[in-house]
Design an enzyme around this catalytic site. Sequence first.
Site, PDB file in Angstrom:
ATOM      1  N   CYS A  86       4.273  20.321 -49.220  1.00  0.00           N
ATOM      2  CA  CYS A  86       4.997  20.174 -47.940  1.00  0.00           C
ATOM      3  C   CYS A  86       5.784  18.864 -47.920  1.00  0.00           C
ATOM      4  CB  CYS A  86       4.082  20.286 -46.741  1.00  0.00           C
ATOM      5  SG  CYS A  86       2.557  19.394 -46.810  1.00  0.00           S
ATOM      6  N   CYS A 110      12.405  35.710 -46.778  1.00  0.00           N
ATOM      7  CA  CYS A 110      11.896  34.334 -46.837  1.00  0.00           C
ATOM      8  C   CYS A 110      12.842  33.492 -47.695  1.00  0.00           C
ATOM      9  CB  CYS A 110      10.477  34.311 -47.394  1.00  0.00           C
ATOM     10  SG  CYS A 110      10.369  35.026 -49.031  1.00  0.00           S
TER      11      CYS A 110
END
Length: 484
Positions: free
Chosen positions: A98, A436
Site C-alpha cells: 500500500c 479493476c
Amino acid sequence: MKIHCFLGPIPIDFFSMQKEILIETFTKKGDGAGRVVLEEGQLPSRVEIPHTMPQDRVIADLRKKRKRVVKGRLVEILTPSPFRVQAHCEHATMCGGCSWQCMEYREQLKEKERIIGTTFRDFFPQSELFPIIACDPCFHYRNKMEFSFSENRGGMRYLGLMIARAKRYVFNIHKCFLASFWFSDLLNATRKWWEESALSAYCPLENRGCLRTLTLREGKNTGEKMVILTLSHPEEILALEEKIESFVQMVVNTVGEGVSIFLRLHKAQAGEETVFEEKMLYGQDHIKEKLCLGHRELLFTISPSSFFQPNTLQAQKLFLRALEMVRPKPTDTLLDLYCGSGAVGMLFAPFVHKVIGIEENAHAVEDGRKNLLLNGIENFSIHEGDAGELLTRFRKDPQFTLPDIVVVDPPRGGLDALAIEQILLIKPKILLYISCNPATQIENIKSLQLHYRVAKIQPIDQFPHTPHIENIVLLERLSSKIDF
Ligand SMILES: C[S@@+](CC[C@H](N)C(=O)[O-])C[C@H]1O[C@@H](n2cnc3c(N)ncnc32)[C@H](O)[C@@H]1O
C-alpha cells in the site's frame, strides 16, 4: 530494516547518486515523479520515486536511467506535501502492498477520481461521471492476502510482501493494516514455525526449494478463515510428515479450531501448463461469505482457488450500484461473462427472465453451482470455458437466447479480441463493464465505440492506500449504426 532478494544481497553500487527533488505529479503506477538534472548542462530527466506524492521535497537515491526515466528510492523527506499523514504501519515507506498509505484518504479518492476523469471523460465527454464511492472503514478491508517465502544465499529467511517496485525482494512483515490482525499473527507464527525447520524457500530463478506462498482468506461477514500453504517440489515437506502436522497445529493454536487448512502443490514442467493440486489438511473444504445487498443476503461458498471480490464491504456497494445502473426488465436475458462463483448473476437473477454465466476456472464454476442451490436461484445456468470460445459455440446453437444485457468483469488484462468480437456479434442493448484496471478497460471500450456509447462511469474504491481503482462503465448500444 533488513531486505533481500532471491539473487543475494543488494549490490553496494545499486544506487548511484543522491539528489534533492520536488515531486510534481504521479506516474501511472501511483509513484511520485519529478525532474532532475543529472549532469550540468543537460536537460532535466524525469525521476520516479515510490512512496512520494506531489508537493513533497525529498532526497532520493537515483539509479541508472532506463528509457529516459530515472528510478529513485526515497531517502529523506525535506518538506512534506500538505497531504502527507502519519502512516499506521511501520512498513509504509517500503511496502509494495500500500504505497499511498502516507497520503490523506480524501486526497487518495480525489486522485483516483482525477485519473478516471482524464482516462474516460477526455474520450467520452458526453458520459456522466459519478463521484467515487469511498471505503469506510479504509483499513482492515481485505479478505484475502498472499505472502511470499524467500531466502538469500546467506540463509536469511523472509516471509512477507514484496518491496515496492522491486519485484524479487521480499521483506518481513510483522503487522499489516490492510487485513484483519489475525493475518499478521499467523504470518509471525508461520515464520517462527519455519525457523524451527530445515525447509527451504522456493527460488524461482533456479526452480528449486519448497515453500512458495502463504495465502490467507476470510469471510468478513461470517468470520470463517482459510489458510493455504503453496509449495513447489513438495517432496521436501511431504517426507517430513511431522512438519505438516506441526504446521496444522501452529495454525489452529494461532487462529482457532474453525479454520480450513490446505496445501496447494504447484506442479510446473517445462513446455507444459502449470497444474495446481490441492490437499485438504484440516477443517471444511471451503469457507462461506455473505453479501448483504439491500434487503437481500446472498451466501457464497469459497474454495481455495476460486475468485471472490477482495473487499467484501465494497463488493456489496459495487454490486448494488451495478444493479441500479443497468435497471433490468423482467423480460431481459442477462449474460454474466467471467462470472467467477456467480455473484453478479445471482444479484440480477430475481430481476430478469434468465441469466447465463461463463467462467473458465473449474473450481469457481463448481462453487457457483453450489451457490445457486444455496440461494435458491433457478433461472441462472453457469457454463465452464473461455468466454470468447463458449460464446462462439453458443451463437451457433438455435436454442441460445441472445442476451439483452451483458455484464463483463474480466481479470486485469481485460477482454481478448475473440470476446470483443463475440459481444459485438451478440449486440446486447446494454453492456456493463466492471474492471479493476481502467487502462485495459478504456482500450477495450475504444474498440467498441463504433457501436456503443459510454453513458455512465462509476469509480469505486476497493483498494484504499493503493493506486488501484475499480471502475464500472455502462455502455448503451447505438441503434442507428450499420451492423456487420
Ligand atoms: C475479476 S473476476 C470476476 C468474478 C465475478 N464477476 C465476481 O465478481 O465474483 C474474473 C473472473 O474471470 C475468470 N476468467 C479469467 N479468464 C477467463 C476467460 N478467458 N474466460 C472465462 N473466464 C475467465 C477468472 O477465473 C475469474 O473468476
